[in-house]
Scaffold this active site. Structure first.
Site, PDB file in Angstrom:
ATOM      1  N   HIS A 105       0.816  -1.218   0.000  1.00  0.00           N
ATOM      2  CA  HIS A 105       0.000   0.000   0.000  1.00  0.00           C
ATOM      3  C   HIS A 105       0.850   1.270   0.000  1.00  0.00           C
ATOM      4  CE1 HIS A 105      -3.762   2.156   0.631  1.00  0.00           C
ATOM      5  NE2 HIS A 105      -3.069   2.978   1.405  1.00  0.00           N
ATOM      6  N   HIS A 139      -5.394   5.314  10.196  1.00  0.00           N
ATOM      7  CA  HIS A 139      -4.294   6.224  10.490  1.00  0.00           C
ATOM      8  C   HIS A 139      -4.763   7.418  11.299  1.00  0.00           C
ATOM      9  CE1 HIS A 139      -5.765   7.117   6.430  1.00  0.00           C
ATOM     10  NE2 HIS A 139      -5.539   8.382   6.694  1.00  0.00           N
ATOM     11  N   HIS A 180      -8.863   7.483  11.842  1.00  0.00           N
ATOM     12  CA  HIS A 180      -9.941   6.965  11.010  1.00  0.00           C
ATOM     13  C   HIS A 180      -9.366   5.863  10.131  1.00  0.00           C
ATOM     14  CE1 HIS A 180      -7.993   9.821   8.324  1.00  0.00           C
ATOM     15  NE2 HIS A 180      -8.440   9.089   7.338  1.00  0.00           N
ATOM     16  N   ASP A 210      -7.006  17.902   9.132  1.00  0.00           N
ATOM     17  CA  ASP A 210      -8.363  17.466   8.811  1.00  0.00           C
ATOM     18  C   ASP A 210      -8.324  16.879   7.412  1.00  0.00           C
ATOM     19  OD1 ASP A 210      -9.146  18.643  11.199  1.00  0.00           O
ATOM     20  OD2 ASP A 210     -10.972  19.500  10.336  1.00  0.00           O
TER      21      ASP A 210
HETATM   22 FE   LIG Z   1      -7.264   8.955   5.459  1.00  0.00          FE
END
Ligand SMILES: [Fe+2]
Length: 390
Positions: free
Chosen positions: A263, A300, A336, A306
């Protein structure tokens, strides 16, 4: 803009005599940013660009803050923003901070009655639906689905739409927007490992030169207000210019994704940068090719920024229940990650058709009243494992 452009006719030397066919002089203007240190263009007008006839007044268009200090993940349903015939009235700021406004707009008709200029902010328009022509005093650009239009502060412009079905995702940036520095050499040329190059950046190709006097309304945005200024000459009266400061277009479909065996982190998707936020393009691509790779991202902790994702097209692999036009907001301060089921679902997948634009801001964003009208108030609980792991 990172490279030189010339359009129309210009004299051999800057700041020298340049006459019209009738023997009178053209009027030179330096159109620059950051004092005399930033990018600039040298313009030649039919008339003085300073002929203000009337200032009709101003009105407030500042975003109305609903939530100032936010620690909750939100989903905004962007296509629920009501279309409006007028371009400026159609613009609904949904997220804002001192550096930028994130705006959704669904204008139904072209800007016929006025010209528009943002004197505070560069504007980055992403065309989700619609096509037409961006007309500016520095030349015109055609646009269609998937185009980013980067309009530097101070550019006088109009938008001509081909029909009334238009959806725009706009970032107004009080910080200059550039291509990422790490992709450029010391002369500014985009390097071989950049996911796009100069050939992909479209420059204005058509200069409208109107030698016209009359009443020309320019709506000028300054510090959150729009001033209605009437000028005595047509704002599109440039016969030629050269330099580095002009609007340009880049299609998200021309972004060449960087992939790997495992990834790749979000910075590989970066398309634009400022010192206050970055813009990334998530494009259709082959997934990671390590035999045991997990294509879905890991959770992460974006403790310092934000994260705003605007979903454009395709299935977004890490999310359940996300549709085109949705925005997800993952605020700084809490981690999140993929929705329940998304990681398992991704294993063995070889490619994705996802298309999305991401804006990561380094200062927290506030939600506006317009955002609350299209907000999903339960999104922040969508990672709970009961009922969501299909
Ligand atoms: Fe993200």
């Amino acid at each position: 803009m990172p490279f030189y452009h010339k359009l129309g006719k210009i004299p051999h030397k800057r700041h020298t005599i340049f006459r019209k066919p009738d023997g009178s002089l053209y009027y030179e203007q330096l159109f620059g940013t950051i004092g005399f240190d930033g990018m600039s263009s040298n313009l030649y007008h039919e008339h003085r660009p300073t002929q203000v006839k009337e200032i009709k007044g101003s009105y407030d268009v500042k975003p109305k803050i609903a939530i100032e200090n936010n620690l909750k993940s939100y989903r905004l349903k962007g296509f629920q923003v009501t279309p409006h015939p007028d371009y400026l009235k159609s613009r609904k700021p949904v997220l804002t901070n001192a550096d930028c406004d994130i705006i959704l707009a669904s204008p139904q008709s072209s800007t016929d009655d006025y010209f528009y200029k943002n004197s505070d902010a560069d504007e980055l328009l992403f065309i989700h639906k619609g096509s037409g022509k961006l007309r500016t005093h520095l030349g015109n650009l055609d646009f269609k689905y998937g185009d980013y239009l980067l309009i530097p502060r101070g550019t006088i412009y109009k938008l001509d739409f081909d029909d009334e079905n238009n959806r725009l995702f706009i970032v107004e940036s009080r910080r200059p927007i550039y291509t990422p520095k790490r992709y450029r050499n010391w002369f500014g040329q985009l390097l071989e490992h950049s996911p796009f190059c100069e050939r992909d950046l479209r420059q204005p190709y058509e200069l409208e030169t109107n030698d016209e006097k009359g009443d020309f309304l320019i709506k000028i945005k300054k510090k959150g207000e729009i001033f209605d200024m009437v000028y005595a000459t047509h704002p599109f009266d440039v016969v030629g210019y050269d330099g580095y400061n002009y609007p340009y277009a880049f299609s998200i479909h021309d972004f060449e994704p960087i992939t790997g065996r495992i990834h790749q982190p979000p910075p590989v998707h970066q398309t634009f940068e400022t010192d206050a936020f970055v813009v990334c393009s998530f494009c259709p691509r082959k997934y990671d090719y390590h035999p045991e790779s997990i294509p879905a991202p890991y959770s992460h902790s974006n403790i310092d920024s934000d994260e705003v994702l605007y979903y454009v097209d395709g299935d977004f692999m890490s999310r359940n229940d996300i549709e085109a036009g949705h925005i997800s907001l993952h605020p700084a301060g809490i981690p999140h990650g993929p929705h329940p089921g998304a990681v398992e679902r991704s294993i063995g997948q070889v490619e994705t058709e996802e298309l999305a634009v991401m804006v990561d801001t380094f200062k927290p964003l506030m939600l506006t009243e317009d955002a609350m009208e299209i907000a999903d108030e339960s999104y922040h609980k969508s990672w709970l494992e009961d009922g969501h792991d299909h």
